[in-house]
Scaffold this active site. Structure first.
Site, mmCIF file in Angstrom:
data_model
loop_
_atom_site.group_PDB
_atom_site.id
_atom_site.type_symbol
_atom_site.label_atom_id
_atom_site.label_comp_id
_atom_site.label_asym_id
_atom_site.label_seq_id
_atom_site.Cartn_x
_atom_site.Cartn_y
_atom_site.Cartn_z
ATOM 1 N N ARG A 18 3.366 6.231 4.301
ATOM 2 C CA ARG A 18 2.974 6.090 2.697
ATOM 3 C C ARG A 18 2.811 7.559 1.987
ATOM 4 O O ARG A 18 3.324 7.342 0.849
ATOM 5 C CB ARG A 18 1.201 5.737 2.869
ATOM 6 C CG ARG A 18 0.625 5.575 1.514
ATOM 7 C CD ARG A 18 -0.742 4.992 1.541
ATOM 8 N NE ARG A 18 -1.212 5.255 -0.024
ATOM 9 C CZ ARG A 18 -1.690 4.284 -0.818
ATOM 10 N NH1 ARG A 18 -1.780 3.094 -0.325
ATOM 11 N NH2 ARG A 18 -2.217 4.394 -1.883
ATOM 12 N N GLY A 58 -7.741 7.780 -8.145
ATOM 13 C CA GLY A 58 -8.890 7.762 -6.968
ATOM 14 C C GLY A 58 -9.720 9.021 -7.013
ATOM 15 O O GLY A 58 -9.147 10.109 -7.320
ATOM 16 N N CYS A 75 -8.161 11.386 -4.651
ATOM 17 C CA CYS A 75 -6.717 11.530 -4.878
ATOM 18 C C CYS A 75 -6.772 13.192 -5.108
ATOM 19 O O CYS A 75 -7.326 13.700 -6.180
ATOM 20 C CB CYS A 75 -6.301 10.562 -6.166
ATOM 21 S SG CYS A 75 -6.111 8.959 -5.901
ATOM 22 N N ASP A 104 0.869 -1.097 0.029
ATOM 23 C CA ASP A 104 -0.143 0.061 -0.084
ATOM 24 C C ASP A 104 0.878 1.340 0.105
ATOM 25 O O ASP A 104 1.043 2.028 1.046
ATOM 26 C CB ASP A 104 -1.007 -0.065 1.186
ATOM 27 C CG ASP A 104 -1.913 0.879 1.256
ATOM 28 O OD1 ASP A 104 -2.628 1.236 0.105
ATOM 29 O OD2 ASP A 104 -2.176 1.514 2.372
ATOM 30 N N GLU A 144 -22.588 12.420 -24.370
ATOM 31 C CA GLU A 144 -23.501 11.838 -25.007
ATOM 32 C C GLU A 144 -23.891 10.409 -24.414
ATOM 33 O O GLU A 144 -25.143 10.195 -24.503
ATOM 34 C CB GLU A 144 -23.486 11.888 -26.464
ATOM 35 C CG GLU A 144 -24.859 11.483 -27.281
ATOM 36 C CD GLU A 144 -24.714 11.443 -28.752
ATOM 37 O OE1 GLU A 144 -23.975 12.490 -29.352
ATOM 38 O OE2 GLU A 144 -24.974 10.380 -29.535
#
Ligand code: XMP
Length: 429
Positions: free
Chosen positions: A356, A252, A255, A197, A420
């Site tokens: 992280r 994400g 994000c 992760d 569309e």
């Protein structure tokens, strides 16, 4: 001097080309893989995020054929405890869900759901489970009316619990390449899949640390996130036992990496790039690709699969569920749940998120915090993904994921065309 190296495609840039189909959508087999050994009847994993996956989400997903990945924004002891809770849970689809013994008895059930504290029930007929009743509700009064109800026929989806060799529900857990103790303890606790992760794994220190970590575990290891062909080739050549790749950078819904750091490989393109590398190595289909980030609908998931992915990972899609961590909040008569990026300020303030996104060299926030509408039991979304994927692969003329890889086609569409092919020119209620 740098140069422009190509053009990246996103889910909105392409449509699925309808293909000749021999099977009805309800007979399309959507079985996919999270990793070499983790096979999923519904090819969906939940993101390891602190507003998406703890044991409750992981339990309901595994009972119905998908997989939860427990987040790591908590101590090792706490994460181990979360894994145990999934391992100790009753694996039966029907556990804890109220049941009605005939479709006709649904009326009664509707009146009793609030009292039962559930938004889902299993409908039996002649002693066999035939359907799952789902109360759809962004509205707190969701149990009050049949208008909000949906019955999905189980025969069309055929959910089956995802279990280990001891018959316990399977569960994944997020790890850091640098935290070897966490990985070893999670494996010991029974985690079936360890999912790396980090926002950008293709980094010398991270790859070196992961290589060391990989020699200490024998459970399936998913490496990520990556987005380029070079990253996939490099990882697979340097680390032997990679059992899956988690791909997509900056797509994400929460994000802000693309905005603050300007870097991104949109998920569809990340799948295309990774699959190119896997094909070169003769490993496509052998090392599964998990498409992660920006998957809003089963249609997006099907596009990722046609591009070569074996499963998808979703955060926002499940974040409004009852089983996602966190309380419901009411704003202006509507009910919501909080959803936040793991690189957002709030998530970073919980100290275990620190490695992280917030090393000293990366003192910026790379995620946002927000609210998503409450959607009731996660079963609503699990069934939506399963039946939607069947329909989408049916359009592609495929009866399985392997056939979608071989026969499925995507076509580029203009930005105006992309508008569309979504609902337009009506006031949506
Ligand atoms: P969706 O679109 O399903 O995306 O909500 C979930 C995925 O987003 C990634 N993620 C982040 N990416 N900053 C980022 O750049 C963040 O703070 C962040 N938090 C999660 C992650 O891959 C997740 O599965």
């Amino acid at each position: 001097m740098g140069k422009i190296t190509g053009e990246y495609l996103t889910f909105n840039d392409v449509v699925i080309v309808p293909g000749y189909s021999r099977v009805e959508p309800s007979n399309v087999d959507i079985t996919g893989k999270a990793s070499k050994r983790v096979i999923l009847p519904i090819p969906m994993l939940s993101s390891p995020m602190d507003t998406v996956t703890e044991h409750r989400m992981a339990i309901i997903l595994a009972r119905f054929g998908a997989l939860g990945v427990i987040h790591r924004n908590m101590s090792i002891d706490e994460q181990v405890e979360e894994v145990w809770r999934v391992k100790k849970a009753n694996p039966s689809l029907w556990a804890e869900l109220p049941r009605v013994d005939s479709p006709e008895a649904l009326e009664d059930l509707l009146l009793r759901l609030e009292e039962l504290g559930s938004q889902a029930a299993i409908v039996f007929h002649g002693g066999a489970p035939v359907g799952v009743y789902l109360a759809l509700g962004a509205d707190p009064d969701y149990w009050a009316g049949k208008a909000n109800a949906l019955v999905t026929l189980l025969s069309s989806v055929n959910p089956a619990p995802v279990t280990d060799e001891l018959g316990r529900l399977m569960v994944g857990a997020a790890i850091s390449p640098f935290d070897h103790e966490r990985a070893v303890r999670l494996e010991k606790a029974g985690a079936d899949l360890l999912v790396v992760d980090v926002a950008h794994l293709h980094n010398e220190n991270a790859v070196t640390a992961l290589k060391k970590l990989s020699s200490k575990i024998s459970v399936d290891l998913v490496a990520g996130n990556i987005g380029t062909r070079e990253a996939a080739l490099d990882l697979l050549s340097r680390i032997e036992n990679i059992a899956g790749l988690r791909v997509g950078i900056s797509s994400g819904s929460i994000c802000s990496t693309g905005e603050v750091a300007g870097a991104a490989v949109p998920t569809l393109q990340a799948v295309l790039n990774t699959v190119e590398a896997l094909k070169e190595l003769g490993l496509h289909g052998k090392v599964p690709v998990i498409a992660d980030g920006g998957i809003r609908t089963p249609g997006d998931a099907a596009k990722a699969i046609i591009a070569g992915a074996s499963s998808v990972m979703v955060g926002r899609f499940l974040a409004g569920s009852e089983e996602a961590p966190g309380a419901k909040v009411r704003v202006g008569g509507k009910v919501y749940k909080a959803y936040r990026g793991m690189g957002s300020r709030g998530a970073r303030e919980r100290r275990y998120a620190l490695d992280r996104y917030s090393k000293p060299s990366k003192a910026i926030e790379e995620g946002v915090e927000g609210l998503v509408p409450y959607t009731g039991s996660a079963l609503v979304k699990i069934m939506e993904m399963a039946t939607g994927l069947q329909a989408a692969l049916g359009y592609a003329g495929a009866s399985s994921i392997e056939e979608a890889w071989a026969k499925g086609r995507l076509a580029r569409i203009t930005p105006i065309g992309s508008r569309e092919v979504s609902p337009h020119d009506v006031l949506l209620g």
